[in-house]
Enzyme design. Structure first.
Site, mmCIF file in Angstrom:
data_model
loop_
_atom_site.group_PDB
_atom_site.id
_atom_site.type_symbol
_atom_site.label_atom_id
_atom_site.label_comp_id
_atom_site.label_asym_id
_atom_site.label_seq_id
_atom_site.Cartn_x
_atom_site.Cartn_y
_atom_site.Cartn_z
ATOM 1 N N ARG A 235 0.841 -1.191 0.000
ATOM 2 C CA ARG A 235 0.000 0.000 0.000
ATOM 3 C C ARG A 235 0.876 1.240 0.000
ATOM 4 O O ARG A 235 1.946 1.245 0.606
ATOM 5 C CB ARG A 235 -0.865 0.065 1.262
ATOM 6 C CG ARG A 235 -2.177 -0.692 1.187
ATOM 7 C CD ARG A 235 -3.177 -0.034 0.239
ATOM 8 N NE ARG A 235 -4.405 -0.808 0.150
ATOM 9 C CZ ARG A 235 -4.592 -1.863 -0.632
ATOM 10 N NH1 ARG A 235 -3.647 -2.289 -1.435
ATOM 11 N NH2 ARG A 235 -5.741 -2.511 -0.635
ATOM 12 N N GLU A 264 -2.056 7.948 -4.161
ATOM 13 C CA GLU A 264 -2.368 7.550 -5.539
ATOM 14 C C GLU A 264 -3.834 7.863 -5.855
ATOM 15 O O GLU A 264 -4.658 7.885 -4.949
ATOM 16 C CB GLU A 264 -2.068 6.057 -5.744
ATOM 17 C CG GLU A 264 -2.913 5.134 -4.889
ATOM 18 C CD GLU A 264 -2.520 3.666 -5.029
ATOM 19 O OE1 GLU A 264 -1.347 3.318 -4.824
ATOM 20 O OE2 GLU A 264 -3.443 2.868 -5.348
ATOM 21 N N HIS A 282 -0.840 0.326 -9.630
ATOM 22 C CA HIS A 282 -1.616 -0.531 -8.709
ATOM 23 C C HIS A 282 -2.314 -1.670 -9.470
ATOM 24 O O HIS A 282 -3.541 -1.758 -9.477
ATOM 25 C CB HIS A 282 -2.640 0.313 -7.926
ATOM 26 C CG HIS A 282 -3.111 -0.360 -6.665
ATOM 27 N ND1 HIS A 282 -3.457 0.326 -5.536
ATOM 28 C CD2 HIS A 282 -3.298 -1.668 -6.356
ATOM 29 C CE1 HIS A 282 -3.848 -0.520 -4.589
ATOM 30 N NE2 HIS A 282 -3.757 -1.751 -5.074
HETATM 31 C C1 8YV Z 1 -7.139 -4.325 -5.442
HETATM 32 C C2 8YV Z 1 -5.314 -4.632 -3.750
HETATM 33 O O1 8YV Z 1 -7.474 -4.689 -6.699
HETATM 34 O O2 8YV Z 1 -6.459 -6.491 -2.923
HETATM 35 C C3 8YV Z 1 -5.866 -5.460 -2.662
HETATM 36 O O3 8YV Z 1 -5.684 -5.086 -1.493
HETATM 37 O O4 8YV Z 1 -4.504 -3.798 -3.552
HETATM 38 C C4 8YV Z 1 -5.781 -4.873 -5.146
HETATM 39 O O5 8YV Z 1 -5.749 -6.246 -5.379
HETATM 40 C C5 8YV Z 1 -7.216 -2.850 -5.347
HETATM 41 O O6 8YV Z 1 -6.958 -2.438 -4.038
HETATM 42 C C6 8YV Z 1 -8.579 -2.347 -5.745
HETATM 43 O O7 8YV Z 1 -9.539 -2.694 -4.822
#
Ligand code: 8YV
Length: 329
Positions: A235, A264, A282
């Site tokens: 993150r 972001e 991402h």
């Molecule tokens: C998501 C991600 O697609 O699962 C997660 O925590 O970071 C990604 O796989 C993204 O956050 C959108 O929801």
């Protein structure tokens, strides 16, 4: 029929599944601004989100809302204290993305170590006039030491792949993983500081929490080897992006691979100008098959969470199961 909001574009067949149970309001466009999201949630019983922030004010403005299903394993976009106070169930999509996300962590790490993006940009800029023996020398991945910070399910999938590259694995986590997992992965537990001193390639796979904010900042970057790489598939906010950009520019570490960023979709401007960083928007879980699996699992969670379908009342991935069956407050 209960009403739901699908806050993001998803696969039409998943929308059709949801329509068998619900009256569906589908935002098949860009992410909704907070006021529009709150307005569209005002009369809804459930919602399917992907990183959309849901806090106390949004819940207060949506008195019928009982389940919010996130199409992600990370749920730092949910204020879980507010969910618990309002007896709103949150759900996420763990496991289905482990292998795809681990693949991507390796792709970024290897691209950073072997300067793939940097040399590709140089080539596209028309600068390849002669081949030279010493250009774009990178760091080996095979035989080196992989440092995994955050040894959850994705971290373990990432570490498992290291065997084929004959790597040593060191890891840091809130708590040590079970001895059987350490043995299987041949992974040695270290403090964060010792890991940063030892690892050739550091990969971050930990959830974002208040205590994980800037887990990697200037002090931590200073501990890393000048030949090391840093990859963040976790993150934004876990890394101090300004400090990282400075370390990259001054070659205090060799390279970085970043899929996630503080604030972001904005990216720190200094990261956009340093050459030795691989940047992706991402997309670590974004294989077609995995995004379909995530969307379907999120739909399963919403359907069951709202008390319909074959698993009525037993959603597969409740984040706060204690609220199940309690009246909305
Ligand atoms: C998501 C991600 O697609 O699962 C997660 O925590 O970071 C990604 O796989 C993204 O956050 C959108 O929801």
């Amino acid at each position: 029929m209960q009403k739901i909001l699908v806050a993001r574009p998803i696969f039409p067949d998943v929308i059709e599944r949801l329509k068998q149970h619900f009256d569906v309001d589908w935002n098949n466009g860009d992410a909704l601004p907070a006021d529009e999201l709150a307005r569209r949630l005002a009369d809804k019983d459930g919602a399917l989100t992907a990183g959309d922030p849901i806090g106390a004010a949004t819940l207060a403005a949506a008195p019928r809302l009982r389940v919010v299903s996130n199409m992600a394993v990370g749920y730092n976009n949910f204020d879980m204290a507010a969910f618990n106070a309002a007896n709103v169930l949150g759900t996420n999509t763990p496991d289905v993305l482990n292998e795809t996300t681990a693949d991507f962590g390796w792709a970024l790490m290897m691209a950073a170590a072997r300067r793939i993006a940097e040399s590709g940009q140089w080539l596209r800029a028309g600068r390849w006039e002669k081949w030279s023996f010493d250009s774009f020398l990178g760091a080996d991945v095979h035989g080196s030491t992989l440092g995994v910070i955050g040894m959850g399910r994705i971290g373990q999938a990432l570490a498992r792949r290291a065997r084929g590259f004959n790597m040593q694995v060191v890891y840091h986590n809130r708590s040590r993983v079970a001895p059987a997992i350490e043995a299987e992965l041949n992974a040695q537990y270290l403090s964060k500081e010792d890991l940063l001193r030892r690892a050739d390639h550091v990969v971050l796979v930990l959830p974002y929490t208040a205590e994980n904010h800037h887990t990697i900042g200037a002090a931590e970057l200073a501990l890393m080897k000048p030949t090391a790489t840093l990859t963040n598939i976790a993150r934004g906010g876990i890394v101090d992006d300004a400090a990282l950009a400075a370390a990259l520019r001054e070659r205090r570490i060799a390279a970085a691979g970043l899929d996630v960023f503080e604030g972001e979709p904005k990216v720190h401007p200094d990261l956009l100008t340093v050459p030795n960083v691989v940047l992706t928007p991402h997309i670590a879980s974004a294989s077609d098959a995995t995004r379909r699996a995530m969307a379907n699992l999120a739909a399963d969670n919403l359907i069951a969470g709202l008390g319909v379908g074959p698993r009525a009342g037993r959603p597969p991935n409740p984040i706060n199961p204690d609220v199940i069956g309690k009246a909305r407050s």
